[in-house]
Design a protein around this motif. Structure first.
Motif, short mmCIF file in Angstrom:
data_model
loop_
_atom_site.label_atom_id
_atom_site.label_comp_id
_atom_site.label_asym_id
_atom_site.label_seq_id
_atom_site.Cartn_x
_atom_site.Cartn_y
_atom_site.Cartn_z
N LEU A 284 -1.66 -6.18 -1.47
CA LEU A 284 -1.11 -6.07 -2.88
C LEU A 284 -0.74 -4.66 -3.19
CD1 LEU A 284 -4.29 -8.03 -4.07
CD2 LEU A 284 -1.99 -9.06 -3.25
N VAL A 285 0.09 -4.55 -4.08
CA VAL A 285 0.60 -3.28 -4.51
C VAL A 285 0.26 -3.22 -6.13
CG1 VAL A 285 2.32 -1.64 -4.77
CG2 VAL A 285 2.21 -3.21 -2.82
N SER A 286 -0.13 -1.96 -6.61
CA SER A 286 -0.25 -2.02 -7.93
C SER A 286 0.41 -0.55 -8.41
CB SER A 286 -1.85 -1.80 -8.55
OG SER A 286 -1.91 -1.43 -9.79
N ASP A 287 1.24 -0.64 -9.45
CA ASP A 287 2.00 0.37 -10.06
C ASP A 287 1.23 1.06 -11.37
OD1 ASP A 287 4.15 0.48 -8.31
OD2 ASP A 287 4.89 -1.28 -9.01
N ASP A 288 0.10 0.29 -11.56
CA ASP A 288 -0.53 0.72 -12.97
C ASP A 288 -1.93 1.18 -13.03
OD1 ASP A 288 -1.48 -1.76 -12.69
OD2 ASP A 288 -0.25 -2.79 -14.51
N GLN A 289 -2.37 1.84 -11.86
CA GLN A 289 -3.85 2.16 -11.32
C GLN A 289 -4.80 1.05 -11.23
OE1 GLN A 289 -2.10 4.00 -14.11
NE2 GLN A 289 -1.48 5.13 -12.51
N GLY A 290 -4.29 -0.12 -10.88
CA GLY A 290 -4.94 -1.20 -10.42
C GLY A 290 -5.09 -2.15 -11.76
N VAL A 291 -4.45 -2.00 -12.65
CA VAL A 291 -4.66 -3.21 -13.86
C VAL A 291 -3.92 -4.38 -13.46
CG1 VAL A 291 -3.95 -3.57 -16.03
CG2 VAL A 291 -4.71 -1.20 -15.49
N SER A 292 -2.75 -4.34 -12.77
CA SER A 292 -2.11 -5.60 -12.33
C SER A 292 -1.85 -5.19 -10.75
CB SER A 292 -0.86 -5.84 -13.01
OG SER A 292 -0.01 -4.98 -13.01
N TRP A 293 -1.36 -6.40 -10.09
CA TRP A 293 -1.23 -6.45 -8.69
C TRP A 293 -0.07 -7.36 -8.38
CZ3 TRP A 293 -3.90 -3.00 -5.63
CH2 TRP A 293 -5.06 -2.44 -6.27
N ALA A 294 0.84 -6.86 -7.40
CA ALA A 294 1.79 -7.83 -7.00
C ALA A 294 1.96 -7.94 -5.44
CB ALA A 294 3.23 -7.18 -7.37
N PHE A 295 2.22 -9.12 -4.92
CA PHE A 295 2.46 -9.35 -3.32
C PHE A 295 3.40 -8.25 -2.75
CE2 PHE A 295 -0.29 -13.04 -4.25
CZ PHE A 295 -1.24 -12.91 -3.01
N ARG A 296 3.01 -7.90 -1.49
CA ARG A 296 4.18 -7.22 -0.86
C ARG A 296 4.16 -8.12 0.69
NH1 ARG A 296 5.60 -2.13 -1.15
NH2 ARG A 296 5.96 -2.79 -3.25
N GLU A 297 5.37 -8.43 0.92
CA GLU A 297 5.85 -9.49 1.92
C GLU A 297 5.69 -8.41 3.18
OE1 GLU A 297 5.91 -12.97 2.17
OE2 GLU A 297 5.57 -12.76 0.15
N LEU A 298 4.82 -9.17 4.26
CA LEU A 298 4.63 -8.62 5.51
C LEU A 298 5.44 -9.36 6.70
CD1 LEU A 298 1.17 -7.03 5.22
CD2 LEU A 298 3.33 -6.03 4.92
N PRO A 299 5.60 -8.77 7.74
CA PRO A 299 6.36 -9.66 8.89
C PRO A 299 5.09 -10.59 9.63
CG PRO A 299 6.36 -7.51 9.64
CD PRO A 299 5.94 -7.55 8.01
N VAL A 300 3.92 -10.29 9.29
CA VAL A 300 2.72 -10.87 10.20
C VAL A 300 1.77 -11.41 9.10
CG1 VAL A 300 3.59 -9.71 12.63
CG2 VAL A 300 1.55 -8.59 10.56
N GLY A 330 7.08 2.35 2.13
CA GLY A 330 5.90 1.51 1.49
C GLY A 330 6.18 -0.02 1.27
N LYS A 331 7.50 -0.27 1.57
CA LYS A 331 8.03 -1.69 1.17
C LYS A 331 8.35 -2.57 2.42
CE LYS A 331 9.90 0.18 -3.26
NZ LYS A 331 11.05 0.42 -3.85
N ALA A 332 9.30 -2.01 3.37
CA ALA A 332 9.79 -3.00 4.47
C ALA A 332 8.94 -2.49 5.81
CB ALA A 332 11.25 -2.59 4.66
N PHE A 333 8.17 -3.20 6.38
CA PHE A 333 7.26 -2.72 7.57
C PHE A 333 7.69 -3.13 8.81
CE2 PHE A 333 4.58 -2.20 3.78
CZ PHE A 333 3.67 -1.08 4.09
N GLU A 334 7.75 -2.52 9.95
CA GLU A 334 7.99 -2.83 11.10
C GLU A 334 6.79 -2.98 12.00
OE1 GLU A 334 10.82 -4.02 12.20
OE2 GLU A 334 12.02 -3.11 10.23
N GLN A 335 6.52 -3.82 13.16
CA GLN A 335 5.35 -3.79 13.63
C GLN A 335 5.26 -3.51 15.09
OE1 GLN A 335 4.31 -8.10 14.86
NE2 GLN A 335 6.00 -8.47 13.92
N TRP A 336 4.16 -3.19 15.55
CA TRP A 336 3.86 -2.50 16.96
C TRP A 336 2.47 -3.01 17.30
CZ3 TRP A 336 -0.17 0.50 18.85
CH2 TRP A 336 -0.10 1.03 20.19
#
Length: 376
Positions: A284-300, A330-336
């Motif tokens: 989850l990502v918040s742009d307002d000090q934790g007041v609201s949250w949005a999902f960030r999609e991950l490849p796994v 911090g948006k698109a993630f690659e995995q190892w």
């Protein structure tokens, strides 16, 4: 009984290891017996790591606290307890705290070389019991003044449950783990843990008081606490619970809760964003000090236990099955994945351009450039 959400075995290990019966030692023995010196400390479970100047301080099983210097040499600190430590934080080059099982709180004043025990469950249980009694007394007065008010009736029922839980904890001894901590400075700090344990100090750990006010009637685990630049505090826990305070923890409000997945860690980025990571690849990502949250999609969908922003600004997530996720924005993630597939619980960065990984297999060191070339 508190509602329980599924935990990945590696994270459940932090919660359960040391709370079950031990053949050769009672709980009090582990709190009084110093951690034993071993040459294999870097190969056993390590749960957290933090850079302190040019060295790295790592905590883990059997009271092990390891210090790795800039040359790569690892030495073991003097620690007064022999039980699993779950998290560590330093506020400057000298003052640091570590927490762990049996509700232990340790403090170092020499950069992590030696530690003293400030608190454990034997002292915490009476604090929690007294706090539960005070909350019940307040709830009884409110319900008596407004007998037809459902809100006060529910609050009274929850207060009775909390008192029963505190009494049961006192009878079982110092068995509940602390799982997270955050200190604003060398005086003011908070610790959180299993079954809703939440304490605050304003004198560097010399004394503590229970924190009340979170809407957590089921006593769900509180896994992580974080302070932000605007002075607010965030707590994340079991079942996707997220709480926020704007007055140094005196009052708490539940924030938007977009998931029921347990959240294991909180991290703030240089951009001001806040990340909350946890079960099943939840980010989850918040742009307002934790007041609201949005999902960030991950490849796994692997569970995530640690988050670190590197000096380059890149973000690394550590998790289940030896997983590392790497992102330059911090948006698109690659995995190892580490060859051992052992769970990774956190990650750090050295001044010489290496990644330090800690987890179920102990310490692993990765050169940064080959790692970047092989993420996919």
């Amino acid at each position: 009984m508190p509602l329980k959400f599924p935990l990945h075995p590696a994270f459940a290990l932090l919660l359960c290891l040391g709370t079950t019966a031990v053949n050769a030692a009672t709980l009090n023995d582990r709190l009084e017996r110093p951690s034993q010196s071993t040459a294999l400390g870097a190969q056993t479970l390590l749960s957290d790591v933090q850079p302190v100047g040019e060295q790295q301080v790592m905590v883990g099983a059997a009271g092990h606290i390891l210090l790795r210097d800039a040359s790569g040499q690892v030495r073991q600190a003097q620690v007064p307890v022999d039980l699993l430590l779950t998290a560590v934080q330093f506020v400057d080059g000298q003052n640091g705290w570590a927490v762990g099982h049996d509700s232990v709180v340790l403090h170092s004043q020499d950069g992590g070389r030696s530690w003293n025990k400030q608190l454990d469950g034997r002292a915490i249980n009476p604090l929690l019991l007294k706090a539960a009694e005070d909350v019940l007394a307040t709830a009884e007065q409110a319900a008596s003044a407004a007998p037809d008010d459902d809100h006060f009736a529910n609050a009274l029922e929850n207060a009775r449950f909390a008192l029963d839980d505190a009494q049961a904890a006192s009878e079982s001894g110092p068995s509940r783990p602390l799982l997270g901590l955050w200190f604003r400075n060398a005086r003011e700090g908070w610790v959180v843990g299993a079954y809703g344990i939440f304490l605050k100090t304003t004198d560097g750990g010399a004394s503590w008081r229970a924190v009340n006010g979170l809407e957590n009637p089921d006593r769900l685990h509180l896994n992580s606490i974080l302070g932000l630049a605007d002075g607010s505090l965030l707590v994340a826990g079991e079942g996707g619970r997220l709480y926020r305070s704007v007055d140094s923890g005196e009052h708490w409000q539940p924030t938007q809760q977009p998931t029921d997945a347990s959240l294991y860690t909180l991290a703030k980025l240089s951009s001001g964003q806040v990340l909350a990571a946890g079960f099943g690849g939840t980010l989850l990502v918040s742009d307002d000090q934790g007041v609201s949250w949005a999902f960030r999609e991950l490849p796994v969908k692997a569970s995530l236990y640690g988050v670190r922003q590197l000096s380059s600004g890149a973000v690394v997530l550590a998790g289940q099955g030896g997983l590392l996720l790497y992102s330059t924005d911090g948006k698109a993630f690659e995995q190892w994945r580490a060859p051992s597939k052992a769970a990774l619980l956190n990650v750090s960065e050295t001044h010489t351009g290496q990644l330090l990984l800690v987890g179920a297999a102990g310490l692993q060191v990765l050169p940064m450039m080959p790692f970047k070339e092989h993420v996919k």
